[in-house]
Motif scaffolding. Structure first.
Motif, PDB file in Angstrom:
ATOM      1  N   GLY A   1       1.066   3.911  -2.622  1.00  0.00           N
ATOM      2  CA  GLY A   1       1.005   5.521  -2.337  1.00  0.00           C
ATOM      3  C   GLY A   1       1.917   6.345  -2.961  1.00  0.00           C
TER       4      GLY A   1
ATOM      5  N   ASN B   1       0.936  -1.080  -0.060  1.00  0.00           N
ATOM      6  CA  ASN B   1      -0.092   0.055   0.035  1.00  0.00           C
ATOM      7  C   ASN B   1       0.729   1.337   0.112  1.00  0.00           C
ATOM      8  OD1 ASN B   1      -2.768  -0.660  -0.250  1.00  0.00           O
ATOM      9  ND2 ASN B   1      -2.662  -1.133   1.898  1.00  0.00           N
TER      10      ASN B   1
ATOM     11  N   ASN C   1      -3.854  11.075  -4.643  1.00  0.00           N
ATOM     12  CA  ASN C   1      -4.548  10.898  -3.192  1.00  0.00           C
ATOM     13  C   ASN C   1      -5.223  11.960  -2.762  1.00  0.00           C
ATOM     14  OD1 ASN C   1      -5.383   9.348  -1.036  1.00  0.00           O
ATOM     15  ND2 ASN C   1      -3.377   9.732   0.015  1.00  0.00           N
TER      16      ASN C   1
HETATM   17  C1  LIG Z   1      -4.292   9.054   1.351  1.00  0.00           C
HETATM   18  O1  LIG Z   1      -4.516  10.321   2.110  1.00  0.00           O
HETATM   19  C2  LIG Z   1      -5.507   9.811   3.313  1.00  0.00           C
HETATM   20  C3  LIG Z   1      -5.837  11.173   3.858  1.00  0.00           C
HETATM   21  O2  LIG Z   1      -4.771  12.159   4.007  1.00  0.00           O
HETATM   22  C4  LIG Z   1      -4.180   8.971   4.253  1.00  0.00           C
HETATM   23  O3  LIG Z   1      -5.137   8.360   5.537  1.00  0.00           O
HETATM   24  C5  LIG Z   1      -3.896   7.847   3.352  1.00  0.00           C
HETATM   25  O4  LIG Z   1      -2.912   7.163   4.400  1.00  0.00           O
HETATM   26  C6  LIG Z   1      -3.277   8.471   1.955  1.00  0.00           C
HETATM   27  N1  LIG Z   1      -2.928   7.043   1.313  1.00  0.00           N
HETATM   28  C7  LIG Z   1      -1.820   6.812   0.756  1.00  0.00           C
HETATM   29  C8  LIG Z   1      -1.564   5.667   0.077  1.00  0.00           C
HETATM   30  O5  LIG Z   1      -1.086   7.707   0.754  1.00  0.00           O
END
Ligand SMILES: *[C@@H]1O[C@H](CO)[C@@H](O)[C@H](O)[C@H]1NC(C)=O
Ligand SMILES: *[C@@H]1O[C@H](CO)[C@@H](O)[C@H](O)[C@H]1NC(C)=O
Ligand SMILES: *[C@@H]1O[C@H](CO)[C@@H](O)[C@H](O)[C@H]1NC(C)=O
Ligand SMILES: *[C@@H]1O[C@H](CO)[C@@H](O)[C@H](O)[C@H]1NC(C)=O
Length: 345
Positions: free
Chosen positions: A23, A19, A114
């Motif tokens: 990200g 993940n 994101n």
């Molecule tokens: C995307 O953003 C959300 C809210 O800021 C955060 O909780 C999440 O971890 C982020 N996901 C990634 C894959 O960075």
């Protein structure tokens, strides 16, 4: 039990890692600046169209909503103006006597990033030099337009210091309600040369940029053009006040009141300057004050005084950015005439 627990921990860690890497992949998506930046001049005396194209690397990424940050140097305010738009074109007013400087960034948002807004680290820039056409020292100076009592507009200018003999000046104007530029309908001539334009009968929309250009030709070559952009509500000069009244009240009060000029000038926008000259046996004083009222009361006036008033008006800055003072009215005095020299008994 222990090994199962270790396994699940391990799996969870792996998932987390995947993940996280995904990200990272999204966030690391490099955002390129737009391409093909161009500034087009449709001949509207400084109202220029800026166009650009999306960055080539993002053309097929429909899932990435694109936004652009346009920055242009606003020479009227001497600062950068920043605009965000989803469009690929923007029209803005520029002073054609100065360089045009424009920059555009790409901004990405949505699932691609994101949900955060990511700006390209670099921008595409265009600097367009002012075309330095025309003979040096031939640009007109002191260009000023007056909207007389909000009835009609006149513009006037002075000749440049090196204006060749037999120069012919021309004035063009444009605003958003006109398809193309138009020439002055009636030139004002002084000493045989064009020194202004009388726009009686020409409609100018208010709160809209009106662009003017004074250019021209001479036997020695083209004159250097001058460009001016203004809004007509800021050029108002109220008519000269004609009706002033003086009356004496109880307890030797003296009351001067005046009537605002007829026409479209909004009365609630006017402010007045009152010049009060007082002659007494021991000398003269002159005071000026600014008021929003059209009445002024002097508490008590002595027989041996002579009080004279004149007023002028302009639009208050609560209504418009600026305004010209009207001419001073004629003077009204009490007593109206000095039948005998004022002197103390
Ligand atoms: C995307 O953003 C959300 C809210 O800021 C955060 O909780 C999440 O971890 C982020 N996901 C990634 C894959 O960075
Ligand atoms: C402008 O033209 C109008 C009509 O032709 C005339 O009444 C007016 O006095 C002129 N104003 C100036 C300042 O020349
Ligand atoms: C003056 O400007 C107008 C409007 O841009 C243009 O049509 C005209 O050709 C110019 N005249 C000269 C002499 O440069
Ligand atoms: C204001 O006074 C000047 C100078 O006396 C004169 O030339 C001009 O026509 C006057 N303007 C108006 C609007 O009365």
């Amino acid at each position: 039990m222990a090994s199962y627990s270790w396994l699940s921990h391990h799996a969870a860690l792996m998932l987390l890692l995947i993940n996280w890497r995904e990200g990272m992949h999204c966030i690391e998506l490099s955002v390129d600046p737009p391409g093909d930046l161009a500034v087009l001049d449709p001949g509207h005396l400084g109202y220029l169209e800026i166009t650009w194209s999306p960055p080539a690397s993002l053309i097929n990424r429909a899932e990435c909503p694109k936004l652009y940050q346009l920055e242009y140097f606003n020479t009227y305010e001497n600062s950068w103006t920043v605009i965000r738009t989803v469009r690929r074109t923007y029209t803005a007013q520029f002073d054609l006597m100065k360089d045009v400087r424009v920059r555009v960034y790409t901004l990405l948002s949505g699932p691609c990033t994101n949900g955060t807004l990511v700006k390209s680290t670099s921008y595409i820039e265009l600097v367009q030099k002012s075309p330095s056409t025309g003979l040096v020292g031939t640009a007109v100076k002191d260009f000023v337009c007056v909207f007389h009592n909000m009835e009609y507009v006149t513009c006037n200018w002075g000749g440049g210091p090196k204006m060749p003999a037999n120069s012919q000046q021309t004035l063009y104007f444009w605003h958003k309600e006109l398809g193309q530029t138009q020439e002055c309908p009636k030139y004002t001539i002084s000493n045989g040369v064009r020194s202004g334009c009388n726009f009686t009968g020409t409609f100018f929309p208010d709160f809209t940029d009106i662009n003017f250009c004074v250019n021209g030709s001479s036997p020695e070559g083209p004159l250097k053009p001058t460009y001016i952009s203004l809004q007509i509500q800021n050029q108002v000069m109220p008519a000269t006040t004609q009706k002033l009244h003086l009356q004496t009240g109880p307890n030797a009060q003296l009351e001067v009141h005046w009537e605002r000029p007829a026409g479209r000038v909004p009365g609630n926008c006017l402010e007045w300057e009152v010049k009060h000259n007082q002659e007494r046996p021991d000398g003269k004083t002159s005071t000026q004050q600014i008021t929003k009222k059209t009445i002024l009361t002097l508490p008590s006036v002595h027989d041996k005084q002579r009080n004279c008033f004149r007023v002028r008006s302009r639009l208050h800055k609560y209504c418009v950015q600026r305004s010209f003072w009207s001419n001073w009215s004629h003077e009204i005095c009490h007593p109206a005439t000095t039948t005998r020299p004022l002197k103390s008994d």
